[in-house]
Design a protein around this motif. Structure first.
Motif, PDB file in Angstrom:
ATOM      1  N   ALA A  76       0.832  -1.206   0.000  1.00 46.03           N
ATOM      2  CA  ALA A  76       0.000   0.000   0.000  1.00 46.03           C
ATOM      3  C   ALA A  76       0.863   1.250   0.000  1.00 46.03           C
ATOM      4  CB  ALA A  76      -0.946  -0.006   1.199  1.00 46.03           C
ATOM      5  N   THR A  77       1.902   1.248   0.805  1.00 47.79           N
ATOM      6  CA  THR A  77       2.804   2.405   0.867  1.00 47.79           C
ATOM      7  C   THR A  77       3.500   2.612  -0.469  1.00 47.79           C
ATOM      8  OG1 THR A  77       3.162   2.113   3.235  1.00 47.79           O
ATOM      9  CG2 THR A  77       4.848   3.351   2.030  1.00 47.79           C
ATOM     10  N   GLU A  78       4.025   1.545  -1.044  1.00 52.93           N
ATOM     11  CA  GLU A  78       4.768   1.654  -2.303  1.00 52.93           C
ATOM     12  C   GLU A  78       3.868   2.048  -3.477  1.00 52.93           C
ATOM     13  OE1 GLU A  78       8.085   1.482  -2.899  1.00 52.93           O
ATOM     14  OE2 GLU A  78       8.293   1.415  -0.727  1.00 52.93           O
ATOM     15  N   VAL A  79       2.634   1.548  -3.472  1.00 61.62           N
ATOM     16  CA  VAL A  79       1.710   1.863  -4.555  1.00 61.62           C
ATOM     17  C   VAL A  79       1.110   3.256  -4.367  1.00 61.62           C
ATOM     18  CG1 VAL A  79      -0.501   1.178  -5.630  1.00 61.62           C
ATOM     19  CG2 VAL A  79       1.183  -0.549  -5.068  1.00 61.62           C
ATOM     20  N   GLY A  80       1.081   3.707  -3.122  1.00 65.08           N
ATOM     21  CA  GLY A  80       0.511   5.016  -2.834  1.00 65.08           C
ATOM     22  C   GLY A  80      -0.997   4.974  -2.737  1.00 65.08           C
ATOM     23  N   THR A  81      -1.503   3.919  -2.134  1.00 62.85           N
ATOM     24  CA  THR A  81      -2.940   3.756  -1.979  1.00 62.85           C
ATOM     25  C   THR A  81      -3.220   3.198  -0.591  1.00 62.85           C
ATOM     26  OG1 THR A  81      -4.930   2.873  -3.051  1.00 62.85           O
ATOM     27  CG2 THR A  81      -3.036   1.404  -2.930  1.00 62.85           C
ATOM     28  N   GLY A  82      -4.484   3.042  -0.268  1.00 64.45           N
ATOM     29  CA  GLY A  82      -4.859   2.539   1.042  1.00 64.45           C
ATOM     30  C   GLY A  82      -4.781   1.032   1.141  1.00 64.45           C
ATOM     31  N   ARG A  83      -4.744   0.550   2.385  1.00 61.16           N
ATOM     32  CA  ARG A  83      -4.677  -0.894   2.618  1.00 61.16           C
ATOM     33  C   ARG A  83      -5.899  -1.622   2.072  1.00 61.16           C
ATOM     34  NH1 ARG A  83      -2.321  -1.481   8.774  1.00 61.16           N
ATOM     35  NH2 ARG A  83      -0.279  -0.586   8.327  1.00 61.16           N
ATOM     36  N   ALA A  84      -7.070  -0.991   2.182  1.00 64.71           N
ATOM     37  CA  ALA A  84      -8.305  -1.632   1.696  1.00 64.71           C
ATOM     38  C   ALA A  84      -8.224  -1.862   0.188  1.00 64.71           C
ATOM     39  CB  ALA A  84      -9.514  -0.782   2.040  1.00 64.71           C
ATOM     40  N   ASN A  85      -7.701  -0.875  -0.544  1.00 66.76           N
ATOM     41  CA  ASN A  85      -7.566  -1.020  -1.993  1.00 66.76           C
ATOM     42  C   ASN A  85      -6.568  -2.122  -2.330  1.00 66.76           C
ATOM     43  OD1 ASN A  85      -8.078  -0.373  -4.719  1.00 66.76           O
ATOM     44  ND2 ASN A  85      -6.285   0.944  -4.774  1.00 66.76           N
ATOM     45  N   VAL A  86      -5.446  -2.150  -1.637  1.00 69.12           N
ATOM     46  CA  VAL A  86      -4.451  -3.199  -1.891  1.00 69.12           C
ATOM     47  C   VAL A  86      -5.039  -4.569  -1.566  1.00 69.12           C
ATOM     48  CG1 VAL A  86      -2.288  -4.177  -1.009  1.00 69.12           C
ATOM     49  CG2 VAL A  86      -2.348  -1.824  -1.769  1.00 69.12           C
ATOM     50  N   SER A  87      -5.811  -4.643  -0.523  1.00 69.09           N
ATOM     51  CA  SER A  87      -6.434  -5.917  -0.155  1.00 69.09           C
ATOM     52  C   SER A  87      -7.335  -6.421  -1.284  1.00 69.09           C
ATOM     53  CB  SER A  87      -7.239  -5.744   1.130  1.00 69.09           C
ATOM     54  OG  SER A  87      -7.801  -6.972   1.517  1.00 69.09           O
ATOM     55  N   LYS A  88      -8.099  -5.531  -1.893  1.00 73.04           N
ATOM     56  CA  LYS A  88      -8.962  -5.911  -3.019  1.00 73.04           C
ATOM     57  C   LYS A  88      -8.134  -6.354  -4.217  1.00 73.04           C
ATOM     58  CE  LYS A  88     -12.557  -2.659  -1.698  1.00 73.04           C
ATOM     59  NZ  LYS A  88     -13.183  -1.364  -2.009  1.00 73.04           N
ATOM     60  N   VAL A  89      -7.071  -5.613  -4.505  1.00 72.34           N
ATOM     61  CA  VAL A  89      -6.201  -5.944  -5.640  1.00 72.34           C
ATOM     62  C   VAL A  89      -5.545  -7.304  -5.413  1.00 72.34           C
ATOM     63  CG1 VAL A  89      -4.090  -5.288  -6.868  1.00 72.34           C
ATOM     64  CG2 VAL A  89      -5.811  -3.556  -6.323  1.00 72.34           C
ATOM     65  N   VAL A  90      -5.024  -7.527  -4.209  1.00 69.25           N
ATOM     66  CA  VAL A  90      -4.382  -8.802  -3.887  1.00 69.25           C
ATOM     67  C   VAL A  90      -5.396  -9.942  -3.995  1.00 69.25           C
ATOM     68  CG1 VAL A  90      -3.308 -10.143  -2.021  1.00 69.25           C
ATOM     69  CG2 VAL A  90      -2.499  -7.824  -2.528  1.00 69.25           C
ATOM     70  N   ALA A  91      -6.617  -9.723  -3.541  1.00 68.12           N
ATOM     71  CA  ALA A  91      -7.649 -10.760  -3.637  1.00 68.12           C
ATOM     72  C   ALA A  91      -7.916 -11.119  -5.104  1.00 68.12           C
ATOM     73  CB  ALA A  91      -8.930 -10.298  -2.950  1.00 68.12           C
ATOM     74  N   ARG A  92      -7.980 -10.111  -5.976  1.00 69.75           N
ATOM     75  CA  ARG A  92      -8.187 -10.382  -7.414  1.00 69.75           C
ATOM     76  C   ARG A  92      -7.008 -11.150  -7.996  1.00 69.75           C
ATOM     77  NH1 ARG A  92      -9.669  -4.896  -7.870  1.00 69.75           N
ATOM     78  NH2 ARG A  92      -7.799  -4.502  -9.080  1.00 69.75           N
ATOM     79  N   LEU A  93      -5.791 -10.722  -7.662  1.00 68.81           N
ATOM     80  CA  LEU A  93      -4.600 -11.405  -8.176  1.00 68.81           C
ATOM     81  C   LEU A  93      -4.513 -12.831  -7.632  1.00 68.81           C
ATOM     82  CD1 LEU A  93      -2.011  -8.476  -7.940  1.00 68.81           C
ATOM     83  CD2 LEU A  93      -3.016  -9.432 -10.026  1.00 68.81           C
ATOM     84  N   GLU A  94      -4.937 -12.998  -6.400  1.00 67.09           N
ATOM     85  CA  GLU A  94      -4.931 -14.334  -5.794  1.00 67.09           C
ATOM     86  C   GLU A  94      -5.945 -15.236  -6.498  1.00 67.09           C
ATOM     87  OE1 GLU A  94      -4.512 -15.904  -1.247  1.00 67.09           O
ATOM     88  OE2 GLU A  94      -6.011 -14.354  -1.607  1.00 67.09           O
ATOM     89  N   SER A  95      -7.135 -14.705  -6.802  1.00 67.99           N
ATOM     90  CA  SER A  95      -8.136 -15.521  -7.498  1.00 67.99           C
ATOM     91  C   SER A  95      -7.716 -15.848  -8.926  1.00 67.99           C
ATOM     92  CB  SER A  95      -9.512 -14.851  -7.469  1.00 67.99           C
ATOM     93  OG  SER A  95      -9.531 -13.715  -8.297  1.00 67.99           O
ATOM     94  N   ASP A  96      -6.847 -15.010  -9.501  1.00 65.98           N
ATOM     95  CA  ASP A  96      -6.297 -15.285 -10.837  1.00 65.98           C
ATOM     96  C   ASP A  96      -5.095 -16.224 -10.788  1.00 65.98           C
ATOM     97  OD1 ASP A  96      -8.187 -13.600 -11.958  1.00 65.98           O
ATOM     98  OD2 ASP A  96      -6.806 -11.906 -12.199  1.00 65.98           O
ATOM     99  N   GLY A  97      -4.688 -16.624  -9.566  1.00 68.21           N
ATOM    100  CA  GLY A  97      -3.559 -17.545  -9.416  1.00 68.21           C
ATOM    101  C   GLY A  97      -2.206 -16.886  -9.588  1.00 68.21           C
ATOM    102  N   LEU A  98      -2.133 -15.558  -9.439  1.00 71.24           N
ATOM    103  CA  LEU A  98      -0.869 -14.851  -9.655  1.00 71.24           C
ATOM    104  C   LEU A  98      -0.102 -14.578  -8.373  1.00 71.24           C
ATOM    105  CD1 LEU A  98      -2.119 -12.316 -12.348  1.00 71.24           C
ATOM    106  CD2 LEU A  98      -0.965 -14.511 -12.700  1.00 71.24           C
ATOM    107  N   VAL A  99      -0.805 -14.494  -7.251  1.00 68.16           N
ATOM    108  CA  VAL A  99      -0.150 -14.273  -5.961  1.00 68.16           C
ATOM    109  C   VAL A  99      -0.728 -15.236  -4.932  1.00 68.16           C
ATOM    110  CG1 VAL A  99       0.272 -11.819  -6.430  1.00 68.16           C
ATOM    111  CG2 VAL A  99      -1.725 -12.476  -5.080  1.00 68.16           C
ATOM    112  N   ALA A 100       0.018 -15.412  -3.860  1.00 68.98           N
ATOM    113  CA  ALA A 100      -0.432 -16.238  -2.736  1.00 68.98           C
ATOM    114  C   ALA A 100      -0.094 -15.503  -1.449  1.00 68.98           C
ATOM    115  CB  ALA A 100       0.261 -17.601  -2.758  1.00 68.98           C
TER     116      ALA A 100
END
Length: 155
Positions: free
Chosen positions: A54-78
């Motif tokens: 969140a700090t590096e992207v310059g956004t809030g934790r809630a937004n990063v959490s949503k992005v990570v959840a999408r990437l996780e459902s796409d099988g790109l992150v764990a």
């Protein structure tokens, strides 16, 4: 100072939202800017905490959490537990995520090749060497500043 002015202009241009969006459009994928930035950061730094992302992207934790959840459902992150702090979570690239993340680096390399197309090999080598020195000095400067700014604890 001309050097500071030139560096400032370059950093501001390359980090501007407009430039980043235009540059990321070369990826030809369905992911948004923030998702591609997360993939880049994980490819550069290895596993990171969501708060660091969140700090590096310059956004809030809630937004990063949503992005990570999408990437996780796409099988790109764990996600996994941080071995150094059981309360914390780490986000890392999967094998598939590493392949997709490498595309982000490829377009960066292509951009640099295009920007320096008229340069000699020696000019590129000189710039690389000087930037390595500047990056090392910047890292030392940052460490010095962050060491000074830490509050001293009472004994």
């Amino acid at each position: 100072m001309p050097l500071a002015e030139q560096l400032s202009t370059l950093v501001n241009r390359w980090s501007s939202h407009r430039f980043q969006l235009a540059h990321a459009s070369r990826l030809h994928n369905e992911r948004d800017f923030t998702a591609n930035k997360v993939l880049y950061l994980l490819g550069s730094n290895g596993p990171m905490r969501p708060s660091e992302l969140a700090t590096e992207v310059g956004t809030g934790r809630a937004n990063v959490s949503k992005v990570v959840a999408r990437l996780e459902s796409d099988g790109l992150v764990a996600r996994s537990l941080d071995e150094t702090d059981a309360r914390a979570t780490l986000v890392s690239l999967t094998a598939r995520g590493e392949v997709v993340s490498s595309d982000v680096f490829t377009i960066g390399e292509e951009m640099i090749a295009e920007l320096t197309a008229g340069w000699t090999r020696a000019e590129r080598a000189t710039l690389t060497s000087l930037l390595e020195r500047l990056n090392a000095a910047t890292e030392r400067y940052e460490r010095r500043l962050t060491t000074r700014s830490r509050p001293t604890g009472s004994k």
